[in-house]
Write a protein that holds these residues in place. Sequence first.
Motif, PDB file in Angstrom:
ATOM      1  N   ARG A 119       0.831  -1.204   0.000  1.00 45.88           N
ATOM      2  CA  ARG A 119       0.000   0.000   0.000  1.00 45.88           C
ATOM      3  C   ARG A 119       0.869   1.260   0.000  1.00 45.88           C
ATOM      4  N   PHE A 120       1.981   1.213   0.681  1.00 50.47           N
ATOM      5  CA  PHE A 120       2.915   2.339   0.678  1.00 50.47           C
ATOM      6  C   PHE A 120       3.400   2.620  -0.747  1.00 50.47           C
ATOM      7  N   ASP A 121       3.768   1.565  -1.447  1.00 50.98           N
ATOM      8  CA  ASP A 121       4.196   1.711  -2.852  1.00 50.98           C
ATOM      9  C   ASP A 121       3.083   2.346  -3.684  1.00 50.98           C
ATOM     10  N   SER A 122       1.854   1.881  -3.455  1.00 46.61           N
ATOM     11  CA  SER A 122       0.713   2.371  -4.232  1.00 46.61           C
ATOM     12  C   SER A 122       0.416   3.836  -3.936  1.00 46.61           C
ATOM     13  N   VAL A 123       0.482   4.224  -2.655  1.00 48.46           N
ATOM     14  CA  VAL A 123       0.201   5.613  -2.288  1.00 48.46           C
ATOM     15  C   VAL A 123       1.243   6.552  -2.887  1.00 48.46           C
ATOM     16  N   VAL A 124       2.499   6.173  -2.830  1.00 49.41           N
ATOM     17  CA  VAL A 124       3.557   7.005  -3.415  1.00 49.41           C
ATOM     18  C   VAL A 124       3.333   7.139  -4.920  1.00 49.41           C
ATOM     19  N   ALA A 125       3.029   6.012  -5.577  1.00 50.00           N
ATOM     20  CA  ALA A 125       2.776   6.052  -7.019  1.00 50.00           C
ATOM     21  C   ALA A 125       1.562   6.936  -7.331  1.00 50.00           C
ATOM     22  N   THR A 126       0.533   6.877  -6.480  1.00 50.26           N
ATOM     23  CA  THR A 126      -0.669   7.684  -6.685  1.00 50.26           C
ATOM     24  C   THR A 126      -0.366   9.167  -6.555  1.00 50.26           C
ATOM     25  N   LEU A 127       0.449   9.523  -5.574  1.00 52.97           N
ATOM     26  CA  LEU A 127       0.813  10.927  -5.386  1.00 52.97           C
ATOM     27  C   LEU A 127       1.767  11.416  -6.475  1.00 52.97           C
ATOM     28  N   ASN A 128       2.290  10.502  -7.246  1.00 49.75           N
ATOM     29  CA  ASN A 128       3.142  10.866  -8.390  1.00 49.75           C
ATOM     30  C   ASN A 128       2.357  10.837  -9.712  1.00 49.75           C
ATOM     31  N   THR A 129       1.029  10.781  -9.598  1.00 51.59           N
ATOM     32  CA  THR A 129       0.177  10.739 -10.791  1.00 51.59           C
ATOM     33  C   THR A 129       0.390  11.973 -11.662  1.00 51.59           C
TER      34      THR A 129
END
Length: 338
Positions: A119-129
């Motif tokens: 989930r940490f990986d996903s949140v970082v990737a999401t904030l880099n959208t």
Amino acid sequence: MTSIFFGDMAAATRNMRMTTQVKQNLDQYTYEVASGQKYDLAAAVSGDFSPLASIERSLRTLESYDLSIREAGLFATSMQSALETVSGHVEEASTDLVVAADRGDATSLSVAATDAHTRFDSVVATLNTRIGDRSLFSGAATGKTSLMSSDEMITELQTALVAAGASSVADVEAVVDDWFMSAGGGFETVGYRGSDTPLSAFSLGDQDSVQVKLTGDDDVLRKTLKGLAMASLVDEGLFSDDVTARAQVLHNSGEALMGARAGVADLQSQVGSIESRIEEAKVGNSTMTFSYETAKSEIVAADPYEAASLLQQTETQLQLIYTLTARMSQLSLADYIR
């Protein structure tokens, strides 16, 4: 009674003029039927184009506002979607981490830590959208990625833990909190790569604009990342030989994420308010555009039924001229004196 006769040359000239006029009328009515606009616009405005020019200028202005409104809407909607993703991870991870910590067995802790890392990986990737070539959470620096990668953050945190000689749960929490939350800490200096300056405001209309100020440097997002990162460190082997310490770290991570829930919801509410303003501007702009287009139509639009009727009459008239011309061309002296 005196009769007036036209000579052959005069008759031919008269017929030619009549044919030319009918052809011009045909061109006019064909244009009006096909385009829906008046053929002679100068006559329609009596030579005064200023009202029409003013309407067209207003329509061009509204078109530019419409482009900005659509851009703002896409940006705000995409940001809201990203926050929904973050919110989902926060809600699920916070509960899972606390439940796993309360169970306290190695398997539950390992599964929860791995899930939190994902989930940490996903949140970082999401904030880099990014939307096109623009980053959502980088402020004015839309060409830059908002955050360093999740793997890079974990590496930075591990380095900071070693440098601080962190050996207890309290030590780890202090180091992680300092890295994410302190002014001039690791997150501010290397973690966040965007701009401290917010994105420029989007123009919504005359003296009306909206600004999306949220960036990846927001405190709520920092707290979210901190909670997930701390659990991710457990997945990376932190306190691998101490089940109790691992459970404590995960429990505290879950509580930190629970505390971030309200903050994330508030961010969603703020962006939602911006979306509402954009939607209102969109409706208002559409209404104004419709009004001006209606006013323009009243000036330049031709009556489709009248134009179609006149076109049919003109076609019939031209066909009659051609028929008479063809018959006259076949006359001979012998036919005339019979």
